[in-house]
Design a protein around this motif. Structure first.
Motif, PDB file in Angstrom:
ATOM      1  N   UNK A 116       0.849  -1.201   0.000  1.00 46.29           N
ATOM      2  CA  UNK A 116       0.000   0.000   0.000  1.00 46.29           C
ATOM      3  C   UNK A 116       0.884   1.250   0.000  1.00 46.29           C
ATOM      4  N   UNK A 117       0.336   2.381  -0.475  1.00 46.49           N
ATOM      5  CA  UNK A 117       1.116   3.627  -0.442  1.00 46.49           C
ATOM      6  C   UNK A 117       1.481   4.016   0.994  1.00 46.49           C
ATOM      7  N   UNK A 118       2.709   4.562   1.163  1.00 48.51           N
ATOM      8  CA  UNK A 118       3.143   5.010   2.487  1.00 48.51           C
ATOM      9  C   UNK A 118       2.950   6.524   2.607  1.00 48.51           C
ATOM     10  N   UNK A 119       3.549   7.130   3.653  1.00 50.92           N
ATOM     11  CA  UNK A 119       3.388   8.570   3.894  1.00 50.92           C
ATOM     12  C   UNK A 119       3.838   9.407   2.701  1.00 50.92           C
ATOM     13  N   UNK A 135       3.393   8.717  -0.283  1.00 49.95           N
ATOM     14  CA  UNK A 135       2.483   8.516  -1.420  1.00 49.95           C
ATOM     15  C   UNK A 135       2.971   7.431  -2.358  1.00 49.95           C
ATOM     16  N   UNK A 136       4.204   6.939  -2.095  1.00 45.36           N
ATOM     17  CA  UNK A 136       4.730   5.872  -2.941  1.00 45.36           C
ATOM     18  C   UNK A 136       4.395   4.539  -2.302  1.00 45.36           C
ATOM     19  N   UNK A 137       4.239   3.525  -3.113  1.00 39.97           N
ATOM     20  CA  UNK A 137       3.876   2.220  -2.554  1.00 39.97           C
ATOM     21  C   UNK A 137       5.025   1.674  -1.710  1.00 39.97           C
ATOM     22  N   UNK A 138       4.665   1.199  -0.536  1.00 37.67           N
ATOM     23  CA  UNK A 138       5.665   0.762   0.441  1.00 37.67           C
ATOM     24  C   UNK A 138       6.294  -0.574   0.018  1.00 37.67           C
ATOM     25  N   UNK A 139       7.630  -0.623  -0.011  1.00 30.76           N
ATOM     26  CA  UNK A 139       8.270  -1.899  -0.342  1.00 30.76           C
ATOM     27  C   UNK A 139       8.245  -2.863   0.853  1.00 30.76           C
ATOM     28  N   UNK A 140       7.878  -4.103   0.595  1.00 32.04           N
ATOM     29  CA  UNK A 140       7.781  -5.120   1.655  1.00 32.04           C
ATOM     30  C   UNK A 140       8.683  -6.297   1.281  1.00 32.04           C
ATOM     31  N   UNK A 141       9.509  -6.777   2.241  1.00 36.32           N
ATOM     32  CA  UNK A 141      10.398  -7.900   1.914  1.00 36.32           C
ATOM     33  C   UNK A 141       9.611  -9.181   1.611  1.00 36.32           C
ATOM     34  N   UNK A 142      10.069  -9.922   0.619  1.00 41.21           N
ATOM     35  CA  UNK A 142       9.478 -11.229   0.316  1.00 41.21           C
ATOM     36  C   UNK A 142      10.254 -12.261   1.111  1.00 41.21           C
TER      37      UNK A 142
END
Lengths: 463, 271
Positions: A365-368, A370-377
């Motif tokens: 989801x977008x973070x503060x 406004x860019x989508x938050x990167x999440x570790x796989x």
């Protein structure tokens, strides 16, 4: 007249295979014919949107019209009315986010190449202009400028023209700030920066090198003992951020600041004729995807690295660097490892970097920002061999002045708090550029210096 | 440009310079350092301020010729100018609790420990000083250190003067004799500082050491001088150069100081 182009006139440039072996400037600049032809693409809008996109409000259609009519000196005059450093801005401004982003031609076709035209006009002036610079006799009070980067140079230029006796204090042994130590020669030739500094000196600006305000002398001493009626602080974003991952203090890990300063200011690329060394090895990983990261990656290649990787935790779309820098980096063979986040720098057991361990990321989801938050796989960890890691994930404000100046209000990130004209919590102390905004652009810093110069003039005149 | 007013050879390849630097002398405090360049194409190197005279507007630098830049510096004569000189940098040394101080200097590290001893002495601390070197020929500042110390000991590795052995032997003896030692300030080669730290840790005696990390700007901008202190990364230039010896990762510092050893050879070939 020939049908106007739908795309920008391409910029002639050094071929990629040749330029990765030298530090010479990459784009050659437009010829007169190219510049005049490109100028014809401008629609001369009655209500020009491009001007609104320019942080210093250059009359863009105005200078392009003069250029189209081959009145080159006229174009220079229009440009310099609002921007005292056009040769620099034409090269390093992110035009695609500023003037060119607003260009009406850009709705259907490629926007007018405003940046390239600005550069052409500025370079024309350097080559042809015969106007003699006359020193200005100061009639007004003493003003001190802390730092000789873009904001300081711009404030100094405005103030000296208003008759103030201006002294710049610079910590390094050479003036220019980030223009000298940060931006590489192949993107901004140092001779151009030197030319602008020499111009200010001819106008009467004094530059004191090797003075760290906050250490050699404090702000209070400048104002209370040395008789400066006002001070402008443009000390920049001089505090490198690290990743805070294991192995970051191994030999071979650099902050981008150190990597670029050793190369640009200290000329490590001419070692041993110049005495400052740099370690490069065969494989280099640069963490981050802003302009500083692109500069570091392309520098590493020119220093002789065989393979250079950009490692960035978000995707292509979020990369903050100028488009031109990313394109140039790709042409030169830099490898882009996107959606990849470093988790550990691995050592060889003797204190040197051996590999970079990373994890693959996906966007959530977008973070503060406004860019989508990167999440570790999870389970996607892998490592690849590297000899050098350059950390280019941003810089904070240099803490020396806030630490040593009582009563100077700062934000929780350490930025100096200043209003929209640069006034700080201490009367007579103004600030602008990255030390206020956090790491931003050359043109925004210049704009801040210029606005603060007006405010300093008003402040002193009201006393 | 700063003029070298006086030069003195203290020992082979060990020099003492008095340099005109009124702005630096005005604000210098014990523990602080300068950054200098000796050549228009030269490297920036840090050197601790060994003494300062505010009235005369001078600072004292003591250095050993260990690399290209210090060799160039060693060639300067009285009246010559240092191309670039910047300072005073770093934080002044913070003294731990107590009035009984032991100041230890090893090798060229005697120079930076001298202003500490002098300052403590002037402020009424009981100062015990121990200085050491490989042999008598390499000892310097004996008179100066003696003059600012209540008790003064010398140690040489070969026994040519004073105690035959290390400065830590002398410190151990003082502790064994039951002397009151509230804190130790030790400056010298990393193995010496580490040995002092290992010794004082056993007795829980606060110990401050001063680092001579490699750096470029000296103002917190490059991060080249980073060091791990109690698990946290600090910058020697703006957070140090003095740190709590019991929290410092000495091995990491040793490794980082060796980073350009191979490059140094290339410069030597050029000479």
């Amino acid at each position: 007249m020939a049908k106007t182009r739908t795309t920008k006139h391409p910029m002639p440039a050094q071929p990629a295979q040749q330029r990765i072996k030298n530090f010479d400037e990459v784009p050659y600049g437009y010829s007169t014919d190219m510049a005049v032809e490109e100028a014809q693409r401008c629609l001369q809008c009655k209500n020009p949107k491009c001007v609104q996109g320019c942080p210093v409000g250059i009359d863009i259609p105005g200078f392009i019209l003069k250029l189209r009519d081959q009145d080159f000196q006229g174009a220079v005059d229009v440009l310099k009315d609002k921007n005292s450093l056009p040769a620099i801005c034409g090269r390093v401004c992110p035009q695609e986010e500023q003037c060119e982003a607003q260009c009406i031609v850009g709705i259907k076709n490629e926007p007018v190449a405003i940046g390239r035209l600005e550069r052409f006009v500025a370079d024309w002036e350097a080559e042809h202009s015969k106007s003699q610079v006359k020193p200005i006799t100061p009639t007004e009070a003493k003003v001190a400028i802390v730092g000789s980067g873009p904001s300081g140079l711009s404030a100094a230029g405005e103030l000296v023209k208003k008759g103030y006796k201006v002294t710049i204090f610079e910590a390094f042994h050479q003036p220019g700030g980030v223009l000298m130590y940060g931006i590489p020669e192949f993107r901004l030739p140092k001779a151009i920066v030197q030319r602008e500094i020499d111009y200010l000196k001819k106008l009467g600006v004094e530059i004191q090198l090797n003075v760290v305000v906050g250490k050699t002398i404090t702000l209070q001493e400048l104002m209370e003992e040395e008789g400066y009626k006002a001070v402008f602080v443009g000390s920049g974003a001089g505090l490198p951020y690290f990743l805070n991952i294991p192995g970051e203090n191994l030999n071979g890990v650099y902050s981008a600041n150190e990597f670029l300063t050793r190369t640009n200011l200290m000329r490590a690329y001419q070692f041993p004729e110049w005495h400052t060394p740099i370690h490069i090895g065969e494989r280099v990983a640069v963490v981050g995807a802003g302009n500083v990261a692109m500069d570091s990656a392309r520098t590493a290649l020119r220093l002789g690295a065989k393979e250079v990787h950009i490692v960035y935790r978000r995707s292509e779309k979020e990369m903050p660097a100028r488009n031109e820098e990313i394109e140039h980096a790709r042409e030169e063979g830099i490898k882009f490892n996107l959606l990849t986040n470093p988790v550990e720098v691995k050592g060889d057991g003797k204190g040197w970097v051996k590999a970079l361990k990373c994890v693959k990321m996906e966007l959530g989801e977008p973070d503060d920002s406004g860019r989508r938050r990167p999440i570790p796989i999870s389970g996607s960890e892998f490592e690849f061999p590297v000899d050098v890691v350059v950390v280019a994930v941003g810089q904070g404000p240099n803490p020396l002045i806030p630490r040593t100046t009582q009563g100077l209000e700062t934000s929780k990130w350490g930025n100096i708090v200043a209003d929209d004209v640069g006034a700080t919590s201490i009367p007579g102390v103004f600030a602008g550029g990255d030390v206020v905004t956090g790491a931003a652009t050359v043109i925004k810093a210049m704009g801040a210096g210029k606005v603060a110069a007006e405010a300093i003039d008003k402040y002193i005149q009201s006393k | 440009m700063n003029k070298v007013i006086e030069t003195q050879v203290l020992a082979p390849s060990l020099h003492k310079f008095i340099v005109e630097a009124p702005m630096i002398a005005r604000r210098a405090q014990p523990g602080q350092f300068v950054i200098l360049r000796v050549h228009q194409q030269g490297e920036r190197i840090p050197l601790t301020i060994a003494d300062f005279n505010r009235r005369a507007g001078t600072i004292t630098l003591v250095f050993q010729e260990v690399g290209h830049t210090t060799r160039l510096l060693g060639k300067l004569q009285e009246g010559d100018k240092i191309v670039d000189l910047l300072g005073p940098l770093g934080e002044p040394t913070q003294h731990p609790q107590g009035k009984n101080a032991v100041c230890i200097g090893g090798g060229v590290g005697v120079a930076p420990v001298y202003p500490e001893a002098k300052d403590l002495h002037q402020r009424g601390y009981k100062v015990t000083s121990i200085i050491g070197a490989r042999n008598e020929e390499l000892l310097f500042f004996e008179e100066e250190m003696g003059a600012v110390s209540d008790e003064f000991f010398v140690a040489t590795d070969d026994g040519s003067k004073g105690h035959h052995g290390f400065v830590t032997d002398v410190l151990q003896k003082l502790i064994d004799e039951g002397r009151e030692v509230d804190f130790v300030i030790a400056v010298g080669p990393i193995p010496m500082m580490k040995a002092v730290a290992d010794l004082t840790r056993k007795y829980e005696i606060k110990t401050i050491v001063s680092l001579n990390s490699m750096m470029v700007d000296g103002t917190g901008m490059c991060g080249g001088c980073r060091v791990t202190v109690g698990g946290e990364v600090k910058f020697t230039c703006v957070d140090g150069p003095s740190f709590d010896a019991h929290l410092l990762d000495f091995d990491e510092q040793t490794r980082r100081l060796s980073m350009y050893k191979d490059k140094e050879n290339e410069l030597e070939v050029k000479e």
